[in-house]
Each structure stands twice: as C-alpha cells, then as structure tokens.
Design a protein around this motif. Structure first.
Motif, PDB file in Angstrom:
ATOM      1  N   THR A   1      47.524  41.479  40.293  1.00  0.00           N
ATOM      2  CA  THR A   1      47.403  41.961  38.916  1.00  0.00           C
ATOM      3  C   THR A   1      48.762  42.124  38.247  1.00  0.00           C
ATOM      4  O   THR A   1      48.887  41.918  37.035  1.00  0.00           O
ATOM      5  CB  THR A   1      46.660  43.303  38.893  1.00  0.00           C
ATOM      6  OG1 THR A   1      47.272  44.207  39.836  1.00  0.00           O
ATOM      7  CG2 THR A   1      45.200  43.118  39.248  1.00  0.00           C
TER       8      THR A   1
ATOM      9  N   HIS B   1      46.891  44.544  43.906  1.00  0.00           N
ATOM     10  CA  HIS B   1      47.971  45.094  43.093  1.00  0.00           C
ATOM     11  C   HIS B   1      49.035  44.027  42.817  1.00  0.00           C
ATOM     12  O   HIS B   1      49.499  43.877  41.676  1.00  0.00           O
ATOM     13  CB  HIS B   1      48.592  46.289  43.809  1.00  0.00           C
ATOM     14  CG  HIS B   1      49.708  46.931  43.040  1.00  0.00           C
ATOM     15  ND1 HIS B   1      49.495  47.677  41.904  1.00  0.00           N
ATOM     16  CD2 HIS B   1      51.058  46.923  43.239  1.00  0.00           C
ATOM     17  CE1 HIS B   1      50.647  48.110  41.429  1.00  0.00           C
ATOM     18  NE2 HIS B   1      51.612  47.665  42.220  1.00  0.00           N
TER      19      HIS B   1
ATOM     20  N   GLN C   1      45.370  49.108  35.510  1.00  0.00           N
ATOM     21  CA  GLN C   1      45.889  47.790  35.152  1.00  0.00           C
ATOM     22  C   GLN C   1      45.398  47.342  33.776  1.00  0.00           C
ATOM     23  O   GLN C   1      46.121  46.665  33.041  1.00  0.00           O
ATOM     24  CB  GLN C   1      45.470  46.760  36.210  1.00  0.00           C
ATOM     25  CG  GLN C   1      45.949  47.081  37.614  1.00  0.00           C
ATOM     26  CD  GLN C   1      47.459  47.170  37.699  1.00  0.00           C
ATOM     27  OE1 GLN C   1      48.172  46.449  37.003  1.00  0.00           O
ATOM     28  NE2 GLN C   1      47.959  48.055  38.550  1.00  0.00           N
TER      29      GLN C   1
END
Length: 275
Positions: free
Chosen positions: A252, A249, A79
């Motif tokens: 982000t 997930h 990320q």
C-alpha cells in the motif's frame, strides 16, 4: 475362431439374465429404502432430545477474531485516509467507512467467515440446525443465504444509517431545540435506543463469557455461531496475520506513492466539484 449361433444365443441369454437380476436387486433395495424413510425421520427428530457433550469453542479465539477484523479495518482506513483531502474525508466519511466495512465482510458471503475468523481457524455455522443433541456433530450446517445477507445488512448498512442520522442530528442541533419540537423528541428517542443497545450488548457479552456461543449481538440475533473450521487442527498462535500485514503495508505504501504522483490532484478536483 468365430462363435457359432448357439454361442451367441447363450451370451445374449446370460446378459439378459444379469440385467434382470440387477434391476430386481435395485427395485428390492429401493422399496426397502422407501419403507424405512419414516423410521429414519423419527430417529433424526429424536436425536435432538438426547443429551450430548456441549461444543466448546475457545472464547479467546473468538475475541481475537474480532480484534483481527478491527485491526484489518483500521489498516485499510489508515491507508485510505492518506488518499483524500480533509474536506473530502469530512463530507464522505460515512460512505467511505461503509465501503471499507463491506470489503472486510464480503468473505462471509463466500466462505462463511470473516478474515479474522479464518486466521483463527473459525467459521460461522447455522446454529438453528444444531440445537439439542445435534450440537456436537461433526458436520456443521452452513449459513443460509438469508443469514449471510442479513449479516451484511446489519453490520454494514445498519452502522452506515446510524452514523448518517447521528451526523444529521448533531449538525442541525436538534438536541438544543424546545421540548415540544418533534426533532427534539426524535433526538431523545435516539438516545434511548442507543442506551438500550449498549445495555443489551453488554448483557450479550456477559452471556458469551458464560457459555462461549455468540460474541456479538448480531450473531445471536441471526443464530450464527463461530465454530472450528478444522477441529483436529492444533490450537496454536498464528503469525499469518502479522506476515500478511507487513506485506500489505509495503504494497500500500508503494501504491499510495504512485497514486499521489499520477491521479490524486485530478481525483480531488472531481470530488470537490460533486461535494
């Protein structure tokens, strides 16, 4: 009815007598406690010589903890790389990786365990206090301040320094210099140190497969052993990491979308100016 003077005197006498008895009992127990301290100390020291059943921690749980830490670090890295341009990643990669490693290892300072170890019901303990007959006692000795900061220094600082030196040696081509050049000699020393480290790490892993104590060389050097945080807890597969990974997930992805829209261009311009 108001008590007369004789009743007051009797109450006062009883309270004084009770206080004197309590003080005499306290003094009695205090003297006995001080007298048996030498015997208790010798008894504690002799416990280490008595045989005890070894404390067995599942090796697969310890390896899974390392794997979870690696997966978490990879998720952070994946990320983070989306936020910066290739030029910035190439220039500041060691620093960015060091920051990520530091974030993932900070839980050791607070709770004495990495994030992956906590998901596996594991924690670190000071194995120096559990040699001999004290190996299987219920109460685990916590890590010292020196062990915690030394662990951070070796896992984060040591890796950062090694990456920086390796990048410098490769970028300047020290391996292609003449044999008499000090930089070429330094490069050879680095190669030998790397080979020795890999060999010792392999031997440590083989020993770990035999006795199940220290999964990494850093843990063995600092006497930090992974043990169960709650020993009565059932040994079952936990999906907590998977659930948190899905939540993280999604979070982000939304955060990166907002970051690109608001701050990405300005931040990249600032970093390019300083690079």
């Amino acid at each position: 009815m108001i008590p007369n003077d004789s009743n007051k005197d009797n109450l006062l006498t009883d309270s004084v007598t009770t206080a004197s008895l309590n003080s005499s009992n306290a003094a009695f127990w205090k003297n006995d406690w001080l007298n048996v301290q030498s015997s208790l100390s010798s008894l504690r020291n002799s416990l280490a010589s008595f045989p005890s059943s070894p404390l067995r921690i599942m090796r697969v749980s310890q390896l899974d903890a390392d794997l979870l830490d690696s997966e978490l670090f990879g998720l952070f890295k994946e990320q983070l790389w989306l936020l910066f341009s290739p030029q910035i990643k190439q220039t500041f990669e060691p620093e960015l990786l060091a920051i990520l490693h530091l974030i993932c290892r900070l839980t050791v300072l607070e709770s004495g365990a990495t994030y992956g170890a906590q998901l596996q019901n594991l924690k670190y303990r000071n194995e120096k206090q559990h040699w001999g007959g004290l190996q299987s006692i219920t109460k685990d000795s916590p890590l010292t301040t020196y062990q915690k900061f030394a662990y951070i220094a070796l896992t984060v600082g040591g890796q950062y320094i090694w990456i920086r030196i390796s990048r410098l040696v490769i970028a300047q081509g020290w391996s292609e210099l003449s044999e008499d050049d000090p930089r070429k000699i330094f490069w050879k020393v680095l190669q030998k140190v790397e080979n020795i480290y890999k060999t010792v790490s392999l031997l440590n892993f083989l020993i770990f497969l035999y006795d199940g104590k220290y999964s990494t060389l850093t843990d063995r050097i600092l006497s930090m052993r992974l043990v169960y945080a709650r020993r009565i807890m059932n040994r079952q597969v936990s999906f907590e990491f998977l659930n948190r990974q899905l939540v993280w997930h999604a979070f982000t992805v939304n955060l990166i979308f907002l970051y690109r829209k608001l701050f990405l261009k300005k931040f990249n311009i600032i970093l390019i100016c300083f690079s």
